[in-house]
Design an enzyme around this catalytic site. Structure first.
Site, PDB file in Angstrom:
ATOM      1  CE1 TYR A 297      -7.386  -1.370  -4.303  1.00 37.89           C
ATOM      2  CE2 TYR A 297      -5.806  -0.239  -2.896  1.00 37.89           C
ATOM      3  CZ  TYR A 297      -6.130  -0.829  -4.095  1.00 37.89           C
ATOM      4  OH  TYR A 297      -5.185  -0.870  -5.101  1.00 37.89           O
ATOM      5  CB  CYS A 320       0.295   4.715   9.312  1.00 34.34           C
ATOM      6  SG  CYS A 320      -0.066   5.136   7.607  1.00 34.34           S
TER       7      CYS A 320
HETATM    8  N1  SAH Z   1       4.959  -1.387   3.511  1.00 29.81           N
HETATM    9  C1  SAH Z   1       5.512  -0.133   3.016  1.00 29.81           C
HETATM   10  C2  SAH Z   1       4.455   0.964   2.900  1.00 29.81           C
HETATM   11  C3  SAH Z   1       3.285   0.579   2.045  1.00 29.81           C
HETATM   12  S1  SAH Z   1       2.224   1.920   1.606  1.00 29.81           S
HETATM   13  C4  SAH Z   1       6.665   0.270   3.935  1.00 29.81           C
HETATM   14  O1  SAH Z   1       6.722  -0.172   5.082  1.00 29.81           O
HETATM   15  O2  SAH Z   1       7.532   1.038   3.483  1.00 29.81           O
HETATM   16  C5  SAH Z   1       1.068   1.064   0.629  1.00 29.81           C
HETATM   17  C6  SAH Z   1       1.596   0.579  -0.696  1.00 29.81           C
HETATM   18  O3  SAH Z   1       0.571  -0.203  -1.324  1.00 29.81           O
HETATM   19  C7  SAH Z   1       1.940   1.672  -1.698  1.00 29.81           C
HETATM   20  O4  SAH Z   1       3.300   1.566  -2.053  1.00 29.81           O
HETATM   21  C8  SAH Z   1       1.059   1.380  -2.901  1.00 29.81           C
HETATM   22  O5  SAH Z   1       1.717   1.577  -4.150  1.00 29.81           O
HETATM   23  C9  SAH Z   1       0.737  -0.091  -2.715  1.00 29.81           C
HETATM   24  N2  SAH Z   1      -0.492  -0.566  -3.380  1.00 29.81           N
HETATM   25  C10 SAH Z   1      -1.663   0.083  -3.526  1.00 29.81           C
HETATM   26  N3  SAH Z   1      -2.549  -0.700  -4.190  1.00 29.81           N
HETATM   27  C11 SAH Z   1      -1.916  -1.863  -4.473  1.00 29.81           C
HETATM   28  C12 SAH Z   1      -2.299  -3.050  -5.135  1.00 29.81           C
HETATM   29  N4  SAH Z   1      -3.529  -3.219  -5.634  1.00 29.81           N
HETATM   30  N5  SAH Z   1      -1.382  -4.055  -5.249  1.00 29.81           N
HETATM   31  C13 SAH Z   1      -0.138  -3.910  -4.738  1.00 29.81           C
HETATM   32  N6  SAH Z   1       0.276  -2.796  -4.099  1.00 29.81           N
HETATM   33  C14 SAH Z   1      -0.597  -1.788  -3.957  1.00 29.81           C
END
Ligand code: SAH
Length: 387
Positions: A297, A320
């Protein structure tokens, strides 16, 4: 407490030699609980003064000007013999750190509990995280699904209840781990730049992007999840950043198709990961299949990040987690696939280098075992030509 299959354990061993020291480290919190000062609203000195005048023990970080931290106390011994309240993993992790227990976190409880009963709070697998005084009956905890369920009087670890502080509600700070702050420092967003945050919610790093660029960058924040977008919006509102961020719901693996006009100076890729570096963890389960699926992914976001970046544009990738498969190997694959991208030094000195591969000297790793922080990986890429 950790249900990791043998290949996940092997992946941990590949980085840490044996998995024991690592699992021990992540089952405990860091000794420092960090917050990021919203420098558009208050100076670090002024926030420090305000928090100290509440009687809180708080210090400035040695290196990052916007980072303050509270020492975490513990571990404490907690009484395990009282009537039990079983809570979900998320609530267990909060109570473990000293938070109060709210009804939505309750899974089950001893029917004898009434308001005023002294209780023991345990995780789904029975790990004792704290004790306190019930504010409602067991029946109410299970039926009402809202409100304060248990006022916690003792927990395994103790840290200030940050979200209950007026300074939090006023948007003067954002609770964030130190490595997460370094990610945005590496991105180095500047006024006037187009900055894309591809996996933005709940907006920890988005807020930092706004602050570092003094609210004068053009920030595009994307996320796929409707509920997490609401959290992102709420966080930007609280920090006073909504004027500086455009928030879109999208599957950002396809931004180059759905938003073909984007030409970014900076792109942040902070995708979902196995989160093995997140601490404290009371219980967790992961299979090798989860790691493989994450890696598959993650690379898709990077392919798109490279397409939407300008020539000379910077892409920062962070997770993380600690597996080589989700970190160094993802970057090495993308660099092999895409001829027009180069890995450059993150410039962080307060960490370790990557552990694998020909670019090993350029990656950054924060280790829970060595640096007393959340486990983190950071890589910085530059797009050098149009492919
Ligand atoms: N950058 C954020 C944490 C991100 S966690 C911070 O610092 O607070 C990863 C995020 O990716 C999640 O919110 C999830 O909803 C999003 N995500 C997962 N698959 C995705 C996709 N295909 N397109 C966009 N966002 C996605």
């Amino acid at each position: 407490m950790f249900e990791y299959d043998h290949r996940v354990l092997k992946a941990i061993e590949q980085v840490y030699g044996d998995s024991r020291s690592f699992l021990e480290a992540i089952s405990m919190p860091s000794r420092r609980l960090y917050i990021r000062v919203n420098t558009l609203r208050i100076t670090p000195e002024d926030l420090l003064d305000r928090l100290r005048s509440r009687g809180l023990e708080v210090y400035r970080d040695e290196e990052l000007a916007e980072a303050l931290y509270f020492p975490v106390k513990g571990p404490n011994k907690v009484d395990s013999e009282k009537p039990r309240v079983v809570v979900d993993k998320r609530a267990a992790e909060s109570v473990y750190m000293g938070a109060n227990l709210y009804a939505p976190g309750v899974i089950d409880c001893d029917e004898s509990i009434t308001p005023g009963t002294e209780v023991t709070i345990v995780s789904p697998r029975g790990f004792v995280v704290g004790e306190g005084v019930a504010e409602m009956s067991c029946w109410d905890m299970k039926r009402r699904r809202k409100g304060l369920a248990v006022r916690v009087t003792r927990s395994v670890f103790e840290a200030p209840r940050l979200r209950e502080l007026p300074e939090y509600r006023e948007g003067l700070f954002y609770p964030q781990s130190l490595p997460a702050m370094y990610v945005t420092r590496v991105l180095d967003p500047k006024p006037g730049e187009v900055v894309v945050d591809m996996c933005a919610a709940p907006g920890g790093k988005t807020g930092h992007i706004v602050e570092l660029s003094q609210g004068r960058a053009y920030v595009l924040a994307f996320d796929h999840s409707r509920s997490k977008i609401l959290e992102l919006y709420e966080n930007m509102r609280r920090l006073g950043h909504t004027y500086a961020v455009e928030i879109w719901r999208a599957d950002s693996r396809y931004l180059h198709i759905d938003y073909p006009w984007i030409r970014a100076d900076k792109v942040l890729v902070d995708p979902p990961c196995s989160a093995l570096g997140v601490r404290p963890k009371i219980e967790d389960s992961k299979t090798w299949r989860d790691i493989e699926a994450s890696a598959q992914y993650q690379i898709q976001f990077l392919r798109t990040a490279i397409r939407i970046a300008k020539i000379g544009g910077v892409i920062v990738y962070s997770t993380c987690t600690i597996t080589i498969e989700e970190n160094e190997m993802v970057i090495e694959r993308i660099v092999e696939e895409e001829k027009c991208v180069e890995v450059v030094d993150t410039g962080i000195r307060r960490s370790s280098r990557g552990v694998y591969g020909v670019f090993r000297d350029l990656y950054t790793r924060f280790h829970p075992t060595l640096h007393d922080v959340t486990g983190y990986f950071i890589a910085k890429l530059v797009k050098v030509c149009e492919s």
